[in-house]
Every structure is written in structure tokens, then in C-alpha cells.
Scaffold this active site. Sequence first.
Site, PDB file in Angstrom:
ATOM      1  N   GLY A 135       6.471   5.149  -3.105  1.00 27.25           N
ATOM      2  CA  GLY A 135       7.298   4.490  -4.613  1.00 27.25           C
ATOM      3  C   GLY A 135       8.677   4.518  -3.917  1.00 27.25           C
ATOM      4  O   GLY A 135       8.397   4.834  -2.629  1.00 27.25           O
ATOM      5  N   HIS A 136       9.076   4.189  -4.662  1.00 26.85           N
ATOM      6  CA  HIS A 136      11.218   4.231  -3.844  1.00 26.85           C
ATOM      7  C   HIS A 136      11.390   5.727  -3.084  1.00 26.85           C
ATOM      8  O   HIS A 136      11.838   5.237  -2.292  1.00 26.85           O
ATOM      9  CB  HIS A 136      12.083   4.193  -5.352  1.00 26.85           C
ATOM     10  CG  HIS A 136      13.330   4.135  -5.572  1.00 26.85           C
ATOM     11  ND1 HIS A 136      13.728   3.500  -4.441  1.00 26.85           N
ATOM     12  CD2 HIS A 136      14.293   4.827  -5.773  1.00 26.85           C
ATOM     13  CE1 HIS A 136      14.926   3.228  -4.685  1.00 26.85           C
ATOM     14  NE2 HIS A 136      15.402   4.031  -5.701  1.00 26.85           N
TER      15      HIS A 136
END
Length: 284
Positions: A263-264
Site C-alpha cells: 500500500g501507501h
Amino acid sequence: MTKPSYRKINIDGLNVFYREAGRADAPALLSLHGFPTSSHMFRNLIPPLADGLHLVAPDLPGFGQSDMPDRSRFSYTFNNIAKVIERFTEVIGLRHFAVYVFDYGAPIGFRLAVSHPERITAIISQNGNAYEEGLSEGWKPIQTYWNDPSPVNRDALRAFLKPETTLWQYTHGVSDTTAVSPDGYSLDNFYLARPGADEVQLDLFGDYKSNVALYPTFQEYFRKHKPPFLAVWGKNDPFFLPAGAEAFKRDIPDATVRFFDTGHFALETHAEEITKAIRDFLVH
């Protein structure tokens, strides 16, 4: 592996905290964090790279261990933060350096590159965007505030500051959430809970539109100077889409773009892989 040191330095009346490791005469890498984190996000990246690089990672003003001056004394805009970081590099003696940019760190690092292209030796972007196609639907509430900065629209953004939202940012798109240490998001939530931190962050949400306005300027810099460029991107980022990473190749055809199934906060799960990519890119 070299242990980092932890320092503070006064930059025109504002104390900036930073992590530093490696030899001062080695090629330099300036690492710039994003929202809502601090240089703590680089804790697993700095030691294994310190044998070949001079690593410096500051906390941005208003974040982490750096000063968070009252909004009446410091206007929290990306331009102002970039000015502090530019001055920081000058005071500590970084004359030429590569830059690792993540999230908020990207428009700050890109401002430094536009202002002094002769200082930038390379760019590493980890989910650090410079193209409108890289912005996901997750930006809609913030874009609404850009278009109508009313108190109601500002208050709606407080949901981004909640502890459960920070946890979501760390775990969304991660296949095995047990791989995500609670240290990062717990520390971020501690800093977000400080008195006045909410208004600082809301100011920056509003000012992010200044970064989008500068995207054409950043892109012109990429086309003109074509710095050595590596994108290491968490492909499941809910805010910055893979299209934003691919877009760098439009302006820098020789750019290397690598995606990771995370993810981020890609360093939370893929620090080892990203470290290797950076070593291959910068140290050879």
C-alpha cells in the site's frame, strides 16, 4: 551497517530534527517523509544504506520532533516548508544530493529541484506524485475543500486525522497486515494528537492544491533536466495510483518504475526490496 545519529539544528529560528548516517563525503541522499509521519518512516532504510551513502532525513516543520510553531507565526504552506528544507540543506552542507520523496515530501523535493536543479543528482519517488492521473478518488473530499474552503468542508477533513484512518493508511492494500509494525502508526497518532496539530494538518490539506498547480512546472523540470529517476511504488496505494508512477516515463523516458504489492507506506512491508533497488540505482 552504520547506526544513525539524531540531531536538531536551528534553521532561522525553527528547530529541525533529522536523522543522519554514513560518511559525510559519501554521495548524499535526502529523504523527505509525508503525511502524517516523520523521518521515523526511514528507520529500516537508513542503516543498511549507510555503508555507501550519506543519508539525511529531516522531520518537516509541524511534524515529528521538529518545531511546530503556532500558525500565527508560521504559515503552513508547502512553499514555506520547502524554503525551510532548502535552507536546512544549505546549513548542514548538502551541496549535491539525491532525493527520496514520499507523499508530501514529493512536492517539497520537486520544489527544491526546480529551484536548484544543479544540486539534484537523482530522484527516488516512493508514492510521490506529480501527475493528475496519479490522484485517486480518495482526494475528492480534499478537492471539495480546495474549491470551497468553508468551515463545513474543512471540518469534514478531520476524518483523515482520526487514529483509525492512520491505521487504515498503513494497512490498506497490504496482503498480510501482521507484517505492519504498530510502531509507525502509533507514533504518527501520538504526533497528530498534539494540541494544534489538527489545524496545521487541515491547513496543509487546503494548500495541497498549490502542488497540483505546480505539476506542469515539475514536469517541465523532468523534461528539461531528465535526472536519473527511480520510482518504487506501492501499487495498492489508495491515494496515489500506479498511473502516476508510469507518467514519469513520459517526461523521463529512461526512468525506472518498479511496483510492489503493498500500500501507501511501502517501506513498512518492503524495506528490504526497496533498499536493494536504491542500492542498485545509486551505489551500483
